[in-house]
Motif scaffolding. Structure first.
Motif, short mmCIF file in Angstrom:
data_model
loop_
_atom_site.label_atom_id
_atom_site.label_comp_id
_atom_site.label_asym_id
_atom_site.label_seq_id
_atom_site.Cartn_x
_atom_site.Cartn_y
_atom_site.Cartn_z
N GLY A 1 0.82 -1.21 0.00
CA GLY A 1 0.00 0.00 0.00
C GLY A 1 0.85 1.25 0.00
N THR A 2 1.96 1.22 0.75
CA THR A 2 2.88 2.37 0.76
C THR A 2 3.51 2.57 -0.61
OG1 THR A 2 3.36 2.11 3.11
CG2 THR A 2 4.98 3.28 1.80
N SER A 3 3.87 1.47 -1.28
CA SER A 3 4.44 1.57 -2.62
C SER A 3 3.44 2.18 -3.59
CB SER A 3 4.89 0.19 -3.12
OG SER A 3 6.02 -0.27 -2.42
N VAL A 4 2.19 1.77 -3.49
CA VAL A 4 1.15 2.32 -4.36
C VAL A 4 1.01 3.82 -4.12
CG1 VAL A 4 -1.32 2.33 -4.85
CG2 VAL A 4 -0.11 0.16 -4.62
N LYS A 5 0.95 4.22 -2.86
CA LYS A 5 0.80 5.64 -2.54
C LYS A 5 1.99 6.44 -3.06
CE LYS A 5 -0.02 8.86 1.27
NZ LYS A 5 -0.25 9.00 2.74
N THR A 6 3.19 5.91 -2.85
CA THR A 6 4.39 6.60 -3.32
C THR A 6 4.38 6.74 -4.84
OG1 THR A 6 5.65 5.73 -1.45
CG2 THR A 6 6.90 6.58 -3.32
N ALA A 7 3.99 5.66 -5.53
CA ALA A 7 3.92 5.71 -6.99
C ALA A 7 2.95 6.79 -7.46
CB ALA A 7 3.50 4.34 -7.53
N MET A 8 1.83 6.92 -6.78
CA MET A 8 0.85 7.93 -7.16
C MET A 8 1.37 9.34 -6.87
SD MET A 8 -1.48 6.14 -8.59
CE MET A 8 -0.06 5.16 -9.12
N GLN A 9 2.14 9.51 -5.79
CA GLN A 9 2.74 10.82 -5.51
C GLN A 9 3.78 11.17 -6.57
OE1 GLN A 9 1.82 13.05 -3.51
NE2 GLN A 9 0.60 12.04 -1.92
N VAL A 10 4.51 10.18 -7.05
CA VAL A 10 5.47 10.42 -8.13
C VAL A 10 4.74 10.92 -9.38
CG1 VAL A 10 7.03 9.29 -9.76
CG2 VAL A 10 7.25 8.84 -7.31
N LEU A 11 3.63 10.25 -9.73
CA LEU A 11 2.89 10.68 -10.92
C LEU A 11 2.25 12.05 -10.71
CD1 LEU A 11 1.19 7.36 -12.09
CD2 LEU A 11 3.22 8.50 -13.03
N ALA A 12 1.82 12.33 -9.49
CA ALA A 12 1.28 13.66 -9.21
C ALA A 12 2.34 14.72 -9.41
CB ALA A 12 0.73 13.72 -7.78
N ALA A 13 3.57 14.43 -8.99
CA ALA A 13 4.67 15.37 -9.19
C ALA A 13 4.95 15.58 -10.67
CB ALA A 13 5.92 14.87 -8.47
N CYS A 14 4.76 14.53 -11.46
CA CYS A 14 4.98 14.65 -12.90
C CYS A 14 3.97 15.58 -13.56
CB CYS A 14 4.89 13.28 -13.57
SG CYS A 14 6.17 12.12 -13.06
N ASP A 15 2.82 15.74 -12.92
CA ASP A 15 1.75 16.55 -13.50
C ASP A 15 1.73 17.98 -12.97
OD1 ASP A 15 0.89 14.50 -15.05
OD2 ASP A 15 -0.71 13.86 -13.72
N THR A 16 2.81 18.40 -12.32
CA THR A 16 2.87 19.76 -11.80
C THR A 16 2.59 20.77 -12.91
OG1 THR A 16 4.51 19.08 -10.18
CG2 THR A 16 4.29 21.43 -10.57
N PRO A 17 1.56 21.61 -12.78
CA PRO A 17 1.21 22.53 -13.86
C PRO A 17 2.12 23.74 -13.92
CG PRO A 17 -0.26 22.85 -12.03
CD PRO A 17 0.63 21.70 -11.65
N GLY A 18 2.13 24.34 -15.10
CA GLY A 18 2.70 25.68 -15.22
C GLY A 18 4.00 25.79 -15.96
N ALA A 19 4.90 24.84 -15.80
CA ALA A 19 6.21 24.98 -16.43
C ALA A 19 6.77 23.61 -16.74
CB ALA A 19 7.18 25.73 -15.53
N SER A 20 7.61 23.54 -17.73
CA SER A 20 8.25 22.28 -18.08
C SER A 20 9.37 21.99 -17.11
CB SER A 20 8.81 22.34 -19.50
OG SER A 20 9.99 23.12 -19.52
N ALA A 21 9.86 20.74 -17.18
CA ALA A 21 10.97 20.35 -16.31
C ALA A 21 12.21 21.16 -16.58
CB ALA A 21 11.25 18.86 -16.49
N GLN A 22 12.30 21.72 -17.77
CA GLN A 22 13.48 22.52 -18.13
C GLN A 22 13.22 24.01 -17.95
OE1 GLN A 22 13.87 20.85 -22.07
NE2 GLN A 22 15.59 19.61 -21.42
#
Length: 415
Positions: free
Chosen positions: A241-262
């Motif tokens: 369950g912790t791994s699932v939650k962490t994986a979802m937080q990683v994907l949430a971080a990937c969807d940060t709006p507003g600017a590209s990673a660069q």
């Protein structure tokens, strides 16, 4: 950002650590192949059922009398089986998955394995991880070869993230993969001395410190801006369950709006950041003895975790862009052993889930009347057909280049 900041991303921040394998940027840029068109915007989540899950008690051929002949003690009683058609049912611990089945977002591929199966844990998982033949030894994981031939976008923080295991598996030997493990010894080694004049004194340790810097950079690109995502989803407890939650937080971080990673403007306000693959591991499926209770607990953890994962992916607007697939080194023998367990076997069913999955039964039901001389099931579907489905229909790549021969994709996806 320091390491402690990134570790707050995980549900186990007090104990987790980070390690990362990053090839030289100049080498990666020179690798052949092109970025797939739809490609890595479609995420793959692999769930490893480590130890070899018993398929016959997971997807139960309850209408076949041979099943109860072979499993007088551990067979799932017919009145407990969750029937999904007139001859097949699920283990009762998988009840949380029934809504996915009814929504036709769960595909079950039966009889998955490979020719000339090897029943060693170490060798068989190596075959699955590298997509090799049983008599072939390959160095790189099948996803490592994929990313070498078709690199992920430059803005991605990593090719993949590994949770619940220190082993890189299908991303071994070359992929840019972050492992959320506990590499305390690695961290201590990386901080033993200052890098000044270190290259002359200890080039190997200097390299470790260079990698440590890459860890921080990659981790920072997966850190949620403005804090952790507050999901409405209730995540289950336990390691999986912790791994699932962490994986979802990683994907949430990937969807940060507003600017590209660069740092530049991003199309549609979505950051050009992310990972192509997340690999989660659920341990404990090597059930040689006292299987009923052990497997029921594991399948309950699995099904609860998958339901939470689906809910979180829907919250993120990613369920239609995510393919979840199980795998394991092998299944179990058809006949129960004398310890109320099962020994290493061959073919087993695997689950494929997602918003674009064409749910239903695929492959072939277990042929209990056609066991080989060792009492093992015949293989109906080569596991590399699952990989060909990911590489071709899901990512839009040439699967033959990665798998080194042609495997027909399975019709698991809706247009």
């Amino acid at each position: 950002m320091n390491r402690r900041d990134f570790l707050t991303l995980t549900g186990a921040a007090a104990t987790a650590g980070v390690s990362v394998w990053l090839p030289d940027a100049a080498v990666a840029a020179a690798l052949p192949g092109a970025q797939p068109s739809a490609g890595y915007a479609n995420t793959l989540i692999l769930v490893e059922l480590k130890g070899g899950n018993d398929g016959l008690n997971t997807v139960v051929p309850y209408a076949d009398p041979l099943y109860y002949t072979l499993r007088r003690s551990i067979g799932i009683k017919r009145d407990q089986v969750l029937q999904i058609d007139e001859r097949t049912g699920l283990h009762p611990a998988l009840a949380p998955l029934l809504p996915l089945w009814r929504d036709r977002q769960l595909a079950i591929v039966q009889g998955v394995g490979y020719p000339q199966p090897n029943l060693s844990h170490f060798r068989s998982i190596e075959i699955w991880d590298t997509a090799s033949r049983a008599d072939q030894y390959l160095h790189e994981g099948w996803l490592t070869r994929t990313f070498a031939q078709a690199p992920v976008p430059a803005g991605f923080a990593a090719d993949g993230v590994v949770l619940g295991s220190a082993e890189m598996g299908p991303m071994s030997n070359g992929a840019r993969a972050i492992a959320l493990v506990n590499p305390a010894q690695f961290i201590r080694a990386a901080r033993l001395v200052e890098p000044i004049a270190l290259r002359e004194r200890n080039p190997a340790l200097a390299h470790i410190i260079d990698v440590e810097n890459d860890i921080v950079k990659a981790a920072d690109r997966l850190r949620p801006r403005g804090g952790m995502r507050a999901f409405n989803t209730a995540f289950p407890g336990g390691a999986f369950g912790t791994s699932v939650k962490t994986a979802m937080q990683v994907l949430a971080a990937c969807d940060t709006p507003g600017a590209s990673a660069q740092g530049g403007a991003a199309p549609n306000g979505v950051a050009q950041n992310g990972v192509a693959v997340l690999r989660l591991t659920l341990n404990g499926f090597d059930t040689h003895q006292n299987q009923p209770g052990q497997q029921a607990s594991l399948l309950k953890q699995f099904s609860d975790g998958i339901v939470a994962m689906r809910s979180a992916l829907i919250e993120l607007g990613r369920w239609d862009r995510t393919l979840v697939m199980t795998y394991a080194e092998f299944g179990r023998r058809a006949r129960e052993n004398q310890s109320n367990g099962t020994d290493h076997g061959t073919a087993a069913p695997h689950f494929v889930m997602g918003g674009r999955v064409a749910g239903g039964l695929y492959g072939a039901p277990p042929a209990l009347g056609q066991l080989d001389g060792n009492g093992n099931l015949p293989v109906a579907v080569d596991f590399r057909r699952l990989y060909a489905t990911v590489l071709g229909p899901w990512w839009g790549l040439d699967s033959t280049r990665v798998l080194q021969q042609r495997f027909e994709p399975l019709p698991l996806l809706r247009a």
